[in-house]
Design a protein around this motif. Structure first.
Motif, PDB file in Angstrom:
ATOM      1  N   LEU A 139      71.768  42.122  10.754  1.00 59.39           N
ATOM      2  CA  LEU A 139      70.465  41.467  10.879  1.00 59.39           C
ATOM      3  C   LEU A 139      70.591  39.960  11.009  1.00 59.39           C
ATOM      4  CD1 LEU A 139      68.531  43.251   8.011  1.00 59.39           C
ATOM      5  CD2 LEU A 139      68.545  43.848  10.420  1.00 59.39           C
ATOM      6  N   LYS A 140      69.685  39.407  11.792  1.00 58.73           N
ATOM      7  CA  LYS A 140      69.504  37.966  11.849  1.00 58.73           C
ATOM      8  C   LYS A 140      68.007  37.732  11.835  1.00 58.73           C
ATOM      9  CE  LYS A 140      72.452  35.429  14.114  1.00 58.73           C
ATOM     10  NZ  LYS A 140      73.196  34.712  15.161  1.00 58.73           N
ATOM     11  N   LEU A 141      67.533  36.943  10.881  1.00 61.79           N
ATOM     12  CA  LEU A 141      66.112  36.659  10.784  1.00 61.79           C
ATOM     13  C   LEU A 141      65.796  35.373  11.517  1.00 61.79           C
ATOM     14  CD1 LEU A 141      66.694  38.512   8.146  1.00 61.79           C
ATOM     15  CD2 LEU A 141      64.367  37.867   7.659  1.00 61.79           C
ATOM     16  N   GLY A 142      64.886  35.465  12.469  1.00 61.48           N
ATOM     17  CA  GLY A 142      64.440  34.301  13.222  1.00 61.48           C
ATOM     18  C   GLY A 142      63.220  33.704  12.549  1.00 61.48           C
ATOM     19  N   VAL A 143      63.321  32.440  12.176  1.00 61.63           N
ATOM     20  CA  VAL A 143      62.247  31.769  11.447  1.00 61.63           C
ATOM     21  C   VAL A 143      62.097  30.339  11.965  1.00 61.63           C
ATOM     22  CG1 VAL A 143      62.506  33.160   9.358  1.00 61.63           C
ATOM     23  CG2 VAL A 143      63.857  31.090   9.618  1.00 61.63           C
ATOM     24  N   ARG A 144      60.987  29.697  11.612  1.00 62.79           N
ATOM     25  CA  ARG A 144      60.763  28.311  12.041  1.00 62.79           C
ATOM     26  C   ARG A 144      61.746  27.356  11.385  1.00 62.79           C
ATOM     27  NH1 ARG A 144      54.500  28.211  10.866  1.00 62.79           N
ATOM     28  NH2 ARG A 144      55.264  29.811   9.508  1.00 62.79           N
ATOM     29  N   ALA A 189      68.225  31.993  11.384  1.00 65.72           N
ATOM     30  CA  ALA A 189      68.390  31.157  12.565  1.00 65.72           C
ATOM     31  C   ALA A 189      67.020  30.865  13.158  1.00 65.72           C
ATOM     32  CB  ALA A 189      69.260  31.883  13.598  1.00 65.72           C
ATOM     33  N   SER A 190      67.000  30.009  14.155  1.00 69.14           N
ATOM     34  CA  SER A 190      65.758  29.797  14.903  1.00 69.14           C
ATOM     35  C   SER A 190      65.425  31.094  15.640  1.00 69.14           C
ATOM     36  CB  SER A 190      65.934  28.660  15.908  1.00 69.14           C
ATOM     37  OG  SER A 190      66.838  29.062  16.930  1.00 69.14           O
ATOM     38  N   LEU A 191      64.199  31.208  16.120  1.00 65.30           N
ATOM     39  CA  LEU A 191      63.806  32.406  16.869  1.00 65.30           C
ATOM     40  C   LEU A 191      64.694  32.603  18.090  1.00 65.30           C
ATOM     41  CD1 LEU A 191      59.910  32.057  16.742  1.00 65.30           C
ATOM     42  CD2 LEU A 191      61.358  33.467  15.283  1.00 65.30           C
ATOM     43  N   ILE A 222      70.152  43.415  15.217  1.00 60.71           N
ATOM     44  CA  ILE A 222      68.697  43.366  15.228  1.00 60.71           C
ATOM     45  C   ILE A 222      68.233  41.998  14.773  1.00 60.71           C
ATOM     46  CG2 ILE A 222      66.584  44.335  14.246  1.00 60.71           C
ATOM     47  CD1 ILE A 222      68.109  46.981  13.913  1.00 60.71           C
ATOM     48  N   ALA A 223      67.310  41.423  15.530  1.00 60.62           N
ATOM     49  CA  ALA A 223      66.660  40.180  15.120  1.00 60.62           C
ATOM     50  C   ALA A 223      65.269  40.532  14.622  1.00 60.62           C
ATOM     51  CB  ALA A 223      66.563  39.211  16.295  1.00 60.62           C
ATOM     52  N   ILE A 224      64.916  39.991  13.481  1.00 59.34           N
ATOM     53  CA  ILE A 224      63.566  40.147  12.954  1.00 59.34           C
ATOM     54  C   ILE A 224      62.941  38.770  12.954  1.00 59.34           C
ATOM     55  CG2 ILE A 224      62.140  40.792  10.985  1.00 59.34           C
ATOM     56  CD1 ILE A 224      64.384  42.696  10.116  1.00 59.34           C
ATOM     57  N   ARG A 226      65.982  30.553   3.945  1.00 58.73           N
ATOM     58  CA  ARG A 226      67.178  31.015   3.233  1.00 58.73           C
ATOM     59  C   ARG A 226      67.046  30.725   1.730  1.00 58.73           C
ATOM     60  NH1 ARG A 226      70.704  28.344   6.008  1.00 58.73           N
ATOM     61  NH2 ARG A 226      70.968  29.965   7.552  1.00 58.73           N
ATOM     62  N   GLY A 227      66.498  29.558   1.390  1.00 62.66           N
ATOM     63  CA  GLY A 227      66.342  29.190  -0.010  1.00 62.66           C
ATOM     64  C   GLY A 227      65.345  30.054  -0.759  1.00 62.66           C
ATOM     65  N   LYS A 228      64.346  30.584  -0.062  1.00 62.79           N
ATOM     66  CA  LYS A 228      63.310  31.409  -0.689  1.00 62.79           C
ATOM     67  C   LYS A 228      63.623  32.906  -0.622  1.00 62.79           C
ATOM     68  CE  LYS A 228      59.510  28.307   0.527  1.00 62.79           C
ATOM     69  NZ  LYS A 228      58.262  28.207   1.300  1.00 62.79           N
ATOM     70  N   TRP A 229      64.609  33.296   0.158  1.00 64.25           N
ATOM     71  CA  TRP A 229      64.877  34.703   0.462  1.00 64.25           C
ATOM     72  C   TRP A 229      65.375  35.465  -0.755  1.00 64.25           C
ATOM     73  CZ3 TRP A 229      63.498  37.916   4.039  1.00 64.25           C
ATOM     74  CH2 TRP A 229      64.222  39.079   4.286  1.00 64.25           C
ATOM     75  N   THR A 230      64.790  36.627  -1.005  1.00 60.62           N
ATOM     76  CA  THR A 230      65.240  37.508  -2.090  1.00 60.62           C
ATOM     77  C   THR A 230      65.626  38.880  -1.552  1.00 60.62           C
ATOM     78  OG1 THR A 230      62.971  38.225  -2.545  1.00 60.62           O
ATOM     79  CG2 THR A 230      63.803  36.339  -3.817  1.00 60.62           C
TER      80      THR A 230
END
Length: 141
Positions: free
Chosen positions: A48-53, A70-72, A25-27, A59-63
């Motif tokens: 899971l793979k989170l697509g972000v800008r 990854a990119s979208l 699943i990509a979010i 990754r540094g802010k993720w809790t």
């Protein structure tokens, strides 16, 4: 075993958890909505793979739970299901450029396309005579 899982096992020969455990699943988005979805889906055993800008910044802010960033476009490549949790006002622009990557995927849109008032609180719908889902469907046939 939950009744729903028993019915599914009877009908399809496997438990609901076993059937869905192998989903990739990509979010799209790692804000409050994306993080909440990631927590529940990771607990259910999904990959899971989170697509972000900006993957490094996110990754540094993720809790939240263990997830790849990854990119979208990259996040959507291996996913069978893509969940759009980007801000609704930018969803069409973000997803339109991913037409090829999203082809054949299940796209679940959980974004709210609203116009923010001066206080930052949603004050109106961005598509008052339609919906974000309809606009996305037209943009991504």
């Amino acid at each position: 075993m939950l009744l729903e899982a028993r019915i599914h096992k009877f009908c399809f020969g496997q438990s609901t958890k076993a059937r869905f455990k192998m989903r990739n699943i990509a979010i799209f988005g790692s804000g409050r909505v994306g993080a909440t979805l990631a927590t529940g889906l990771a607990a259910a055993g999904h990959s899971l793979k989170l697509g972000v800008r900006n993957p490094e910044t996110a990754r540094g802010k993720w809790t939240g739970p263990n997830a790849m960033f990854a990119s979208l476009a990259e996040a959507s490549r291996d996913a069978s299901v893509v969940i759009n949790a980007t801000p609704g006002a930018s969803s069409v622009e973000c997803l339109s450029v991913l037409r090829a990557e999203l082809k054949g995927k299940v796209l679940i849109d959980v974004a709210n396309a609203t116009v923010r008032g001066p206080d930052g609180i949603p004050s109106a719908l961005l598509y008052p005579n339609s919906s974000l889902a309809e606009v996305l469907q037209a943009a991504l046939p």
